[in-house]
Enzyme design. Sequence first.
Site, PDB file in Angstrom:
ATOM      1  CB  SER A 185      -0.935  -0.002   1.215  1.00 45.90           C
ATOM      2  OG  SER A 185      -1.778  -1.131   1.199  1.00 45.90           O
TER       3      SER A 185
ATOM      4  CG  HIS B  93      -2.137   3.730   3.307  1.00 47.02           C
ATOM      5  ND1 HIS B  93      -3.494   3.490   3.232  1.00 47.02           N
ATOM      6  CD2 HIS B  93      -1.548   2.513   3.307  1.00 47.02           C
ATOM      7  CE1 HIS B  93      -3.710   2.183   3.189  1.00 47.02           C
ATOM      8  NE2 HIS B  93      -2.532   1.576   3.247  1.00 47.02           N
TER       9      HIS B  93
END
Length: 295
Positions: free
Chosen positions: A199, A245
């Site tokens: 991610s 993220h």
Amino acid sequence: MTEQQGQQPPPAGLAVCYRHRDRETGIRCTRCERPICPECMISASVGYQCPSCVQGASAASRASAPRTLAGGSLVADTRLITKIILALNVAVFIAVLSAGDRLVTDLGMLGHAWDPSRGGWDFIGVADGQWYRMLTSAFLHQEIWHIGFNMLGLWFLGPQLEAALGRLRFVALYLISALAGSTLSYVLAAPNQLSLGASGAIFGLFGATAVLMRRMRYDMRPIGVLLAINLLITFTWSGIAWQAHIGGLVAGAAIAYGMVHAPRSRRTAVQVATCAVVLAVIVVACVIRTQQLVG
């Protein structure tokens, strides 16, 4: 003046090869008109050329060859690196399914933790010298939905960036974004919190795509909406390492900005410097965090 043994000068008045002064010749390069012997003659569309002219023409051809927006070489397959990265993630996912949780424990992103299964007080994690976890964790997935969403994002964003940046620059963007995601997790997350997944790198691609679209003056609303949805999921779903993220997003945007806005005269130098600065920040942050955990 003495001549070298075995090399007698040719008779006066005859042309000699500019590279082999002991060889007479009646042939001249069609570009520079320097005399060349049979060993130095390179066939051209008209006549023969000398090695120096051929090398110069090759260098000029490479310099004038079409380039991507960021200065990369144009290639026929703009999905090659994307497909390789996707295949690596799938291969590691299959390995995790086969090997079980132990592979995740050994390769996942872990700052500092005690592993009782090793016997005694055995600490593991990045703070204990296992720096490889910062990168290996970006190729680990345990759930099908997890790898599915990440690989969908890779396939959606990767080819466009690979085409715009070039293969080498795209690899740098992906890997440094992954490292930046792991770094922010290392700095902000609990020391013994295990995390994994691509991610961070995918959010780096999101940030880079936004910068690229801005540079190309495209409509920013599609990528803006898609990024907003992913950020909403990041902060509302439980069990998501939001630090990875955000770290990947910021690093990806910074690297892409340096790549697509670098002046053409110093493009490569600026791009390398941009990546070096981001890597330097990563290293400094990791060193400081390690000192906090084990100092």
